[in-house]
Every structure is written in structure tokens, then in C-alpha cells.
Scaffold this active site. Sequence first.
Site: not given
Ligand code: DAK
Length: 259
Positions: A66, A110, A113, A133
Site C-alpha cells: 500500500a 499489500g 496480500e 509492515e
Molecule cells: N509506498 C509508496 N512508495 C513506495 C513504496 C510504497 N509501499 N514502495 C516503494 N515506493 C517508492 C519509493 O519511495 C521510491 O520512490 P522515489 O523515492 O523514487 O520517489 C520508489 O518507489 C522506488 O523505491 P526504492 O528507491 O525504495 O527502490 P529499491 O529498489 O531501493 O527498494 C523496496 C525496493 C521494495 C525494497 C523498497 O522500496 C521498500 O522497502 N518499499 C516499501 C515496502 C513496504 O514496506 N511495503 C509495505 C507497505 S504497508 C489494508 C490494505 C493494505 C495494507 C494495509 C491495510 N486494509 C484493507 C485495511 C497494506 C499495507 C502495506 O502494504
Amino acid sequence: MSYEFITIHTEADKVGVITLNRPKQLNALNAGLMVELGQALKDFDANEAIGCMVITGSEKAFAAGADIGAMATYSFADVYKNDYITRDWETIRSIRKPVIAAVSGFALGGGCELAMMCDFIIAADNAKFGQPEIKLGIIPGAGGTQRLPRAVGKSKAMDLALTGRMMDATEAERAGLVSRVVPLDKLMEETLGAALMICGYSQIAAMAAKESVNRAFEGTLADGVMFERRLFHALFATADQKEGMDAFVNKRPADFKHQ
Ligand code: DAK
């Protein structure tokens, strides 16, 4: 209908393909994308000609979760009272035709998921799955703590949810999260092959198989077996059952009419 965050097309007029399309954000799932995804799925599901759907992303990311930027400032009132985030994540559960996730690159949070909400996952050899998360001070919120243990067992689900580590495609296949792993450049060919195979069968039988397998994750074994039996019996009321069995007996290809 034109979309901002996804693209759609059909293959052989039978398979509805939805491509998540926020490549610069690694297909982070914002509210607009989830609305569009739900609409596209519903439209394909309602289209008589479509027998199967595929959700895919880019080579680098199926979806990295997300949109963290959008979520960062939400309060409890926003997410609980206004139902931000939850809205539009459930649409896929109402889709009755089969949906395959074709995953390459990151499927995190997400994104993982969403892939697990699909009926099965075909992974490219560069796929990485995880529920990171915990690193953000939250827990999975779109079914990760429920679907992941059902797919891979308690120990690995706990490992992933508590450490936030990623698992690669080989580990995901070994654990039972994905049905097959294929070379990255063969991902869509293999997935569309599976989708077209499904489209060649009775749509009613495919929908019943999906409904019945999903029932295995609800309730007791006895209830599930009874549910399966009712659907099995009901399929003898379809023209497709007559066609399928007659084709076998007479050694000819079946021509299902989805009736
Ligand atoms: N959100 C927003 N932007 C994201 C992102 C995300 N989840 N993942 C990556 N990006 C963006 C980065 O900010 C970056 O943007 P700029 O800086 O270029 O503007 C761009 O994508 C490229 O990312 P990186 O520079 O970080 O690329 P790397 O190859 O170095 O790293 C990575 C890739 C996937 C390991 C890293 O980007 C990363 O760790 N991303 C976050 C992953 C994460 O924590 N995902 C979980 C998010 S929480 C619900 C429904 C859904 C959810 C909850 C509740 N309900 C129905 C109640 C879901 C929650 C989640 O998913």
C-alpha cells in the site's frame, strides 16, 4: 473506460489482463488504483466472453505494498471511521471467475496480500514476497496474517511477519505460496497458457471449482465436503457436463457453451 493507475487488455478475447501501472512507485497501491482494479475486475467478471483474469505488474514490482506516503499521516479516526485503506480492498473477493496473479519482482505488504487474494500465483524467478509492515510499526492489514499461515504454515508466516524479511520465488514455491516458478521472460506466456486452458473448460465448472476450493478455508472439513458434494451434484444439471462426458466417450474435443 480509461484508467490512470492500471492498464487492461484481453488475450484471445477470453482472458482479461490487468497490469498495475505505477512503475515509478513500484506499483504502490493507492486508493485510486484499488478503485480502478476493482472496477476492471468487476467488468471482466460480468463479461460473458471472459473466462479468466490475470493481474500482473512490472518486471521490478508486482506491487511494493500500500502507498506508504498516503498512509503516513492517517489518524485512527481516518482509518477506522472513514474506512480509508479498507475500502475497495475487498472487491476481489466477490469476483467469481478465476483470477491468476502473475508476479515478478517485489510483492510486499499489500502487494503480497493482493497476490494471495488471487486464486493462484505464478511467480517469475526474480519474485520476492514479504510482509514487511512490522518495519513501519504496523501489521499486515489486508489478510496477510490470515492467508499467509494458511498458505505456508504458522512458522514461516510468523518468521515473515515478525522479521519483515523477504522470501524469494524458490522458497515461496517450496512453502506452497506459489503454484509454479518460471523464468522472468516466460512469465506472461506461462500465465496466459494457464488462463487460456481454464477458458477452454466449462465456465460454470471453473467457477464451481473456485468456490469449492475457497470453501476449504472456511468452516469444517465435513461442511466443506458437503458443500463440494452439492456443487458436484448441481453440475449434472448443466449442458457442459453432458458435453464434457459425451466428448470423452466419443473421443472428440469438448466444445463447452458455458451453460
Ligand atoms: N509506498 C509508496 N512508495 C513506495 C513504496 C510504497 N509501499 N514502495 C516503494 N515506493 C517508492 C519509493 O519511495 C521510491 O520512490 P522515489 O523515492 O523514487 O520517489 C520508489 O518507489 C522506488 O523505491 P526504492 O528507491 O525504495 O527502490 P529499491 O529498489 O531501493 O527498494 C523496496 C525496493 C521494495 C525494497 C523498497 O522500496 C521498500 O522497502 N518499499 C516499501 C515496502 C513496504 O514496506 N511495503 C509495505 C507497505 S504497508 C489494508 C490494505 C493494505 C495494507 C494495509 C491495510 N486494509 C484493507 C485495511 C497494506 C499495507 C502495506 O502494504
